[in-house]
Design an enzyme around this catalytic site. Sequence first.
Site, PDB file in Angstrom:
ATOM      1  N   PHE A   1      -3.909 -10.379  -5.623  1.00 13.84           N
ATOM      2  CA  PHE A   1      -4.407  -9.174  -4.953  1.00 13.84           C
ATOM      3  C   PHE A   1      -3.725  -7.934  -5.510  1.00 13.84           C
ATOM      4  CE2 PHE A   1      -5.039 -11.829  -0.817  1.00 13.84           C
ATOM      5  CZ  PHE A   1      -5.969 -12.609  -1.477  1.00 13.84           C
TER       6      PHE A   1
ATOM      7  N   GLU B   1      -5.444  -2.277  -0.790  1.00 10.69           N
ATOM      8  CA  GLU B   1      -4.445  -2.398  -1.852  1.00 10.69           C
ATOM      9  C   GLU B   1      -4.470  -1.240  -2.849  1.00 10.69           C
ATOM     10  OE1 GLU B   1      -6.340  -4.838  -0.765  1.00 10.69           O
ATOM     11  OE2 GLU B   1      -5.080  -6.572  -0.299  1.00 10.69           O
TER      12      GLU B   1
ATOM     13  N   SER C   1       6.373 -12.186   9.947  1.00 14.21           N
ATOM     14  CA  SER C   1       7.515 -13.090  10.099  1.00 14.21           C
ATOM     15  C   SER C   1       8.520 -12.920   8.967  1.00 14.21           C
ATOM     16  CB  SER C   1       7.075 -14.566  10.191  1.00 14.21           C
ATOM     17  OG  SER C   1       6.725 -15.095   8.919  1.00 14.21           O
TER      18      SER C   1
END
Length: 315
Positions: free
Chosen positions: A74, A49, A29
Amino acid sequence: MRTTFINKVTEMARKDKDIYLITGDLGFSVFENFEKEFSDRFINVGIAESAMIGIAAGLALNGKKIYVYSIAPFLTMRCFEQIRVDLCYQNLNVNLIGVGGGLSYGASGATHHAIEDIAIMRSLPNMKVICPGDPFETENIVEQVLNIGGPTYIRLNKNREPRLYTKKNINFQIGKAIRVFEGNDVSIIATGNMLEQSINISKRLKEIGYSVNLISMHTIKPIDINIINECISNTKYIFTMEEHNVIGGLASAVSEVVVSSRLEHVTFKAFGIPDVYADCAGSRDYFRKKYNIDEDNIFNEMTKILNENGFESYN
């Protein structure tokens, strides 16, 4: 800030075909329009990651200009070794965008709180650490980092933050703090998502007669030594405000300058998160009150310090 970031990157990508955006299974979004318009320059690596940083490094070595987006803990902790070796050691032009700085994801618990990220990134040679306090600072930072080279960590809040600057024609420059209010009694140095609260506190202090020197220290590394020295020279009290562990972040960076000045007249106090992990989950407002860094507690503590020391203007 998040919307400001993606809007600015999209605008720049239309003019510069070397701009790439990489994410690790995030940005839903948020990034759809960028992906649609620049499908060959948007990479979602999934929940990988560490690989994300390696991909960014490879593209940077081929002359590309990279923005890497993920949730702050993260990005800074899961990928630390790759950031250290792949990006910082080689001094590559990769810009790390950590969303949810401080207690932005308060309800998600300690695993999602970013309370050590500034300290971690600040410890890395070649890394720049920048914490915008509103959309104006964010927009300027996102644009300017492409021209200074090397790796950068940009710590964002989440979204829908108000624009805090009323002055026009502010000369924004990475590495140069912004003087929001000018005064000669008390210096408040704030960063990132504590800027709005620091403005409110400054106004309250001014209402009861204090001349407040408020500094937005959006760049933690390299820190603006000159403006800190001006605070030391012109005010007797220096307070720092950050939504980060009191160890290793803004307070540490400022105190290093204060200590090196060897001036005995300065009273220094840091307002930040104590050296603990959250033992529960809750909203940002809940945690700010829990850690005594909400507006009322900071204002009361500042006035208490001023009264206990028999406040008098240094000038």
